[in-house]
Design an enzyme around this catalytic site. Structure first.
Site, mmCIF file in Angstrom:
data_model
loop_
_atom_site.group_PDB
_atom_site.id
_atom_site.type_symbol
_atom_site.label_atom_id
_atom_site.label_comp_id
_atom_site.label_asym_id
_atom_site.label_seq_id
_atom_site.Cartn_x
_atom_site.Cartn_y
_atom_site.Cartn_z
ATOM 1 N N ASN A 9 -32.187 17.454 0.110
ATOM 2 C CA ASN A 9 -33.231 17.213 0.956
ATOM 3 C C ASN A 9 -32.547 17.541 2.285
ATOM 4 O O ASN A 9 -31.950 16.569 2.989
ATOM 5 C CB ASN A 9 -33.974 15.795 0.766
ATOM 6 C CG ASN A 9 -35.081 15.596 1.912
ATOM 7 O OD1 ASN A 9 -35.201 16.821 2.339
ATOM 8 N ND2 ASN A 9 -35.666 14.487 1.771
ATOM 9 N N TRP A 10 -32.737 18.885 2.779
ATOM 10 C CA TRP A 10 -32.303 19.160 3.831
ATOM 11 C C TRP A 10 -32.990 18.521 5.020
ATOM 12 O O TRP A 10 -32.585 18.732 6.367
ATOM 13 C CB TRP A 10 -32.308 20.728 4.364
ATOM 14 C CG TRP A 10 -31.291 21.386 3.187
ATOM 15 C CD1 TRP A 10 -30.534 21.175 2.206
ATOM 16 C CD2 TRP A 10 -31.209 22.836 3.119
ATOM 17 N NE1 TRP A 10 -29.847 22.031 1.529
ATOM 18 C CE2 TRP A 10 -30.267 23.199 2.187
ATOM 19 C CE3 TRP A 10 -31.727 24.018 3.780
ATOM 20 C CZ2 TRP A 10 -29.776 24.414 1.881
ATOM 21 C CZ3 TRP A 10 -31.267 25.375 3.459
ATOM 22 C CH2 TRP A 10 -30.196 25.430 2.317
ATOM 23 N N LYS A 11 -34.103 18.036 5.027
ATOM 24 C CA LYS A 11 -35.001 17.416 6.032
ATOM 25 C C LYS A 11 -35.166 18.539 7.265
ATOM 26 O O LYS A 11 -35.341 19.713 6.800
ATOM 27 C CB LYS A 11 -34.353 16.362 6.426
ATOM 28 C CG LYS A 11 -33.958 15.275 5.391
ATOM 29 C CD LYS A 11 -34.003 13.972 5.947
ATOM 30 C CE LYS A 11 -33.461 13.159 4.745
ATOM 31 N NZ LYS A 11 -33.104 11.502 5.029
ATOM 32 N N HIS A 98 -41.926 11.364 0.098
ATOM 33 C CA HIS A 98 -40.775 10.883 0.779
ATOM 34 C C HIS A 98 -40.749 9.599 1.809
ATOM 35 O O HIS A 98 -42.025 9.747 2.434
ATOM 36 C CB HIS A 98 -39.853 11.814 1.422
ATOM 37 C CG HIS A 98 -38.439 11.544 1.658
ATOM 38 N ND1 HIS A 98 -38.273 10.773 3.020
ATOM 39 C CD2 HIS A 98 -37.197 11.734 1.309
ATOM 40 C CE1 HIS A 98 -36.962 10.587 3.125
ATOM 41 N NE2 HIS A 98 -36.309 11.230 2.192
ATOM 42 N N GLU A 100 -40.062 8.911 4.525
ATOM 43 C CA GLU A 100 -40.165 9.465 5.957
ATOM 44 C C GLU A 100 -41.567 10.132 6.170
ATOM 45 O O GLU A 100 -42.101 9.831 7.274
ATOM 46 C CB GLU A 100 -39.136 10.427 6.452
ATOM 47 C CG GLU A 100 -37.630 9.793 6.426
ATOM 48 C CD GLU A 100 -36.470 10.677 6.201
ATOM 49 O OE1 GLU A 100 -36.668 12.000 6.010
ATOM 50 O OE2 GLU A 100 -35.313 10.112 6.054
ATOM 51 N N GLU A 170 -35.855 5.724 -3.906
ATOM 52 C CA GLU A 170 -35.093 5.707 -3.151
ATOM 53 C C GLU A 170 -35.464 4.390 -2.249
ATOM 54 O O GLU A 170 -36.431 4.385 -1.408
ATOM 55 C CB GLU A 170 -35.290 6.743 -2.257
ATOM 56 C CG GLU A 170 -35.362 8.208 -2.822
ATOM 57 C CD GLU A 170 -34.862 9.227 -1.770
ATOM 58 O OE1 GLU A 170 -33.816 9.862 -1.489
ATOM 59 O OE2 GLU A 170 -35.811 9.603 -0.764
ATOM 60 N N GLY A 176 -30.166 7.120 4.521
ATOM 61 C CA GLY A 176 -29.214 7.664 5.767
ATOM 62 C C GLY A 176 -28.481 6.511 6.540
ATOM 63 O O GLY A 176 -27.995 6.640 7.643
ATOM 64 N N SER A 216 -27.726 7.491 0.419
ATOM 65 C CA SER A 216 -26.542 7.398 0.751
ATOM 66 C C SER A 216 -25.666 7.597 -0.301
ATOM 67 O O SER A 216 -24.489 7.036 -0.293
ATOM 68 C CB SER A 216 -26.113 6.107 1.565
ATOM 69 O OG SER A 216 -26.589 5.984 2.650
ATOM 70 N N GLY A 237 -29.768 13.262 0.601
ATOM 71 C CA GLY A 237 -29.945 13.841 2.249
ATOM 72 C C GLY A 237 -28.844 14.347 3.007
ATOM 73 O O GLY A 237 -28.406 15.535 2.708
ATOM 74 N N GLY A 238 -27.993 13.472 3.588
ATOM 75 C CA GLY A 238 -27.030 13.756 4.532
ATOM 76 C C GLY A 238 -26.095 14.607 3.717
ATOM 77 O O GLY A 238 -25.568 15.624 4.402
HETATM 78 C C1 PEP Z 1 -33.043 10.976 1.513
HETATM 79 O O1 PEP Z 1 -33.463 11.080 2.524
HETATM 80 O O2 PEP Z 1 -33.770 11.315 0.456
HETATM 81 C C2 PEP Z 1 -31.704 10.705 1.329
HETATM 82 C C3 PEP Z 1 -31.452 10.019 0.133
HETATM 83 O O3 PEP Z 1 -30.783 10.532 2.461
HETATM 84 P P1 PEP Z 1 -29.499 10.220 2.488
HETATM 85 O O4 PEP Z 1 -28.792 10.783 1.146
HETATM 86 O O5 PEP Z 1 -28.889 10.586 3.757
HETATM 87 O O6 PEP Z 1 -29.497 8.557 2.458
#
Ligand code: PEP
Length: 253
Positions: A9-11, A98, A100, A170, A176, A216, A237-238
């Protein structure tokens, strides 16, 4: 055996050129190194979808996802992108719900049910996100909370429709933050989700639904998480913004 999926997920990251460079690195590494049959999904901003699809279409096992879609089919909704538009780029997946988007765009369970319908109507596979806050986790009501999110947004579907879903658990406190759920915490929730689906639609359906973990997830913890019996992959994500880390996560199965 259930499908294994690792979705990035590049956001809100990467210009078009940067996104194409990242997708190209990932596609090359996947072609050279990934032999475990894991499905790789790149969740890009809308503006990248068509170009990344074109760039990666010849690489086996790479698929493209949008990060959201509209509740509407078409019309005077400035800035919105419909599920039909997403599908027209060649994308096969769409991330829905998601945390967010739930938080910053006030997306309700009911609105997400409509988005799920839009996605399925346009032959997109929804990656439906659910998960609890730290406060809910600490109150001990996290399993009920997450199962309720699933009931409200997904249990209107028929068994045939449900079979096309992917679910991503999640925990919001792990997204994050660098703080990952332990493999046991994640497994317990994935099992609870699967039991909840089985209670509504039976074991035969529940056993086919891929349930991904997100929060994470990194190359250093992916292997332990993916070794759990009810964890079928990750939503990343990251670490999905670094080709080496992302592909190492894909190789963790
Ligand atoms: C996400 O936003 O879906 C996510 C899992 O982010 P991260 O891996 O950065 O925690």
């Amino acid at each position: 055996m259930r499908k294994h999926i690792v979705a990035g997920n590049w956001k809100l990251n990467n210009t078009l050129d940067q996104g194409l460079a990242l997708a190209s690195e990932i596609a090359n590494m996947v072609a050279d190194e990934v032999t475990n049959g894991t499905e790789v999904v790149l969740g890009t901003p809308y503006i990248h979808l068509a170009a990344v699809q074109k760039l990666t279409q010849k690489t086996a096992n790479i698929h493209i996802a949008a990060q959201d879609c509209s509740t509407h089919e078409s019309g005077a909704y400035t800035g919105e992108v419909s599920a039909a538009m997403v599908a027209s780029t060649g994308a096969g997946y769409v991330i829905i719900g998601h945390s967010e988007r739930r938080e910053y765009h006030n997306e309700s369970d009911e609105m997400l049910a409509t988005k799920i319908n839009m996605a399925l109507k346009n032959s997109l596979t929804p990656i439906f996100c659910c998960g609890e806050s730290l406060q809910i986790r600490e109150s001990g009501t996290h399993e009920n909370y997450v199962c309720q999110q699933i009931t409200e947004s997904l249990f209107h579907l028929s068994a045939n429709e449900f079979k096309n879903l992917v679910i991503a658990y999640e925990p919001i406190w792990a997204i994050g933050t660098g703080k990952t759920a332990s493999a046991q915490q994640a497994q317990d929730m994935h099992k609870a989700i699967r039991n909840h689906i089985a209670g509504k639609l039976g074991n035969a359906i529940a056993d086919t639904i891929p349930i991904l973990y997100g929060g994470s997830c990194k190359p250093t913890n992916a292997q332990e998480l993916f070794a759990q019996p009810d964890i079928d992959g990750g939503l990343i994500g990251g670490a999905s913004l670094k080709s080496r880390d992302f592909v190492d996560i894909v190789k963790s199965f």
